[in-house]
Write a protein that holds these residues in place. Sequence first.
Motif, mmCIF file in Angstrom:
data_model
loop_
_atom_site.group_PDB
_atom_site.id
_atom_site.type_symbol
_atom_site.label_atom_id
_atom_site.label_comp_id
_atom_site.label_asym_id
_atom_site.label_seq_id
_atom_site.Cartn_x
_atom_site.Cartn_y
_atom_site.Cartn_z
ATOM 1 N N LEU A 345 -48.303 55.627 6.590
ATOM 2 C CA LEU A 345 -48.689 54.986 5.329
ATOM 3 C C LEU A 345 -50.027 54.278 5.584
ATOM 4 O O LEU A 345 -50.127 53.465 6.511
ATOM 5 N N PRO A 346 -51.072 54.622 4.817
ATOM 6 C CA PRO A 346 -52.367 53.964 5.072
ATOM 7 C C PRO A 346 -52.217 52.446 5.100
ATOM 8 O O PRO A 346 -51.580 51.878 4.205
ATOM 9 N N SER A 347 -52.764 51.805 6.153
ATOM 10 C CA SER A 347 -52.584 50.354 6.247
ATOM 11 C C SER A 347 -53.332 49.720 5.087
ATOM 12 O O SER A 347 -54.368 50.206 4.634
ATOM 13 N N GLY A 348 -52.795 48.658 4.576
ATOM 14 C CA GLY A 348 -53.360 48.027 3.372
ATOM 15 C C GLY A 348 -52.415 48.208 2.208
ATOM 16 O O GLY A 348 -52.296 47.338 1.357
ATOM 17 N N LEU A 349 -51.706 49.359 2.194
ATOM 18 C CA LEU A 349 -50.718 49.538 1.117
ATOM 19 C C LEU A 349 -49.487 48.728 1.475
ATOM 20 O O LEU A 349 -49.039 48.736 2.616
ATOM 21 N N HIS A 350 -48.940 48.027 0.521
ATOM 22 C CA HIS A 350 -47.731 47.260 0.820
ATOM 23 C C HIS A 350 -46.767 47.334 -0.350
ATOM 24 O O HIS A 350 -47.074 47.911 -1.388
ATOM 25 N N GLY A 351 -45.631 46.711 -0.164
ATOM 26 C CA GLY A 351 -44.595 46.777 -1.205
ATOM 27 C C GLY A 351 -43.544 47.782 -0.813
ATOM 28 O O GLY A 351 -43.622 48.399 0.255
ATOM 29 N N PRO A 352 -42.527 47.970 -1.653
ATOM 30 C CA PRO A 352 -41.422 48.859 -1.279
ATOM 31 C C PRO A 352 -41.901 50.311 -1.190
ATOM 32 O O PRO A 352 -42.653 50.762 -2.039
ATOM 33 N N HIS A 353 -41.553 50.977 -0.137
ATOM 34 C CA HIS A 353 -41.891 52.406 -0.060
ATOM 35 C C HIS A 353 -40.720 53.161 0.551
ATOM 36 O O HIS A 353 -40.708 53.536 1.717
ATOM 37 N N GLU A 354 -39.720 53.302 -0.269
ATOM 38 C CA GLU A 354 -38.532 54.068 0.127
ATOM 39 C C GLU A 354 -38.891 55.552 0.136
ATOM 40 O O GLU A 354 -39.850 55.966 -0.523
ATOM 41 N N PRO A 355 -38.101 56.373 0.844
ATOM 42 C CA PRO A 355 -38.384 57.809 0.799
ATOM 43 C C PRO A 355 -38.210 58.378 -0.615
ATOM 44 O O PRO A 355 -37.466 57.819 -1.427
ATOM 45 N N THR A 356 -38.872 59.476 -0.875
ATOM 46 C CA THR A 356 -38.715 60.174 -2.155
ATOM 47 C C THR A 356 -37.281 60.696 -2.271
ATOM 48 O O THR A 356 -36.738 61.232 -1.297
#
Length: 458
Positions: A345-356
Amino acid sequence: MTQSISTLLILGASGDLSSRLLLPALGQLLTQHPERTLRLVGAGREKLTDADWQATLKASFKTSDAAGSAVKKLLSSTTYHSVDVTKPQEMTRLLAECTGATAIYFALPPAVTALVCEALTEVELPAGIELALEKPFGVDEPSAAALNAQLVKLVPEESIHRVDHFLGRSTVFNLLGLRFANRIFEPLWSNQHIESVDIVYDEQLGLESRAGYYDHAGALVDMIQSHLLQVMSIVAMEPPATLGAEDLRDAKGIVLRATRLKGGSAKRSSRRARYTAGTINGKKLPSYVDEEGVRPAHDTETLAEATFEIENWRWAGVPFTLRSGKALGARRREIAVTFKPVPHLPSGLHGPHEPTVLRIFLAPDEMSLELNINGPGDPFELERVSLGATFGPGQLLAYGEVLEGVLDNDPALSVRGDTAEQCWRIVAPILSAWRDGSVPLDEYPAGSAGPADWKPIA
Ligand code: NDP
């Protein structure tokens, strides 16, 4: 080209399946296809006059708004016969009442069906006869194999319809269309990109006075052995060249032959539970063991869960968890395909990132694709969204599709003999471990999500 059926002979015509499901579906089918000419011959032990039989038929037809010329013709020509269908002489007489190509529908208790099949070995069967058999097909792998051996002495395998009304034609074809008419799913449809698959059929309904059958079957046999493994085989099959019976049933058979209980251990890969008293939608339900006709000593489970592996190149390592239960707090009927996490996940992106997660819902047929996107406001913040679509209902009731397959000699949706045996083979280690008590029978209050310490599935 085989001839389509002109007489439908229902054995067990006075029973529940016939009046509540088969006859309404037949009425609907004839309403939609008035060009069909069909004679109906009913048989059962109960002594019904032709007038009683007509009244039963009319009441069943009313529930599906059946009308039109084919329905009228059928009503004016139908007959009912009170016979013991396990006697060869009586079956000979009954078959003499049937004209043209005939289909026999066994709407009978399974033990009686086995006796009728034995009796039919002494009867000269008319050419082109089709046989439709209800679930459960046998009680284990050897009994299913013995019944298969007897059936193929009577008719060729293509003329045997082992009924699986669970996935109607439209649902099966929706699944195949989604997988094989889009470029975006199939390249990802393997252990390279899929983490797990869950197939869930949770009901809010309790026993509903079906102890006579259910208390011997339980959730594992009633749902996982007979229906959910079939659903799994469609989810996991290789792309078939056509939607014809041979291609579809070959592809399903290949999946089921490669299926094993995960790790070979029923202790680690299966769970069972039974409901206690509780409330669902304001309605009080007694404990399963207090329901009429239940024998607590049977230790029948009302919730079953098992995890399988498909041992082939495409699926090795992907757990397929199948679960079904009664008297649960929420109705949930879905196939959930959980994809693997992204590799980076590109660093800088944050928040919930559950699998598809792709969810395919059954009855009503719908789907949703749960994705991570950069939502409104902070462009670095991820949010979860769900893209949804509705497949729309099929044209016929589930049993209308079953009957259409039988009447048109098309076994595409029915269960092939080897596959019926495979499904018993797959669940055999679970049944044996549950019988010897090595997997505990947990409890859950009716109206809950299941036993409190069970980890939820996707
Ligand atoms: P029922 O007990 O309601 O009906 C069975 C029928 O078979 C009755 O009409 C009975 O007549 C008749 N019968 C039994 N023995 C004989 C005999 N020796 N000669 C002639 N007739 C006989 O069962 P269901 O209709 O509920 O179930 C039938 C099959 O369908 C079973 O395999 C079941 O598992 C399956 N099924 C049922 C569903 C349902 O919702 N009911 C759903 C899915 C599958 P009599 O009453 O006079 O004894």
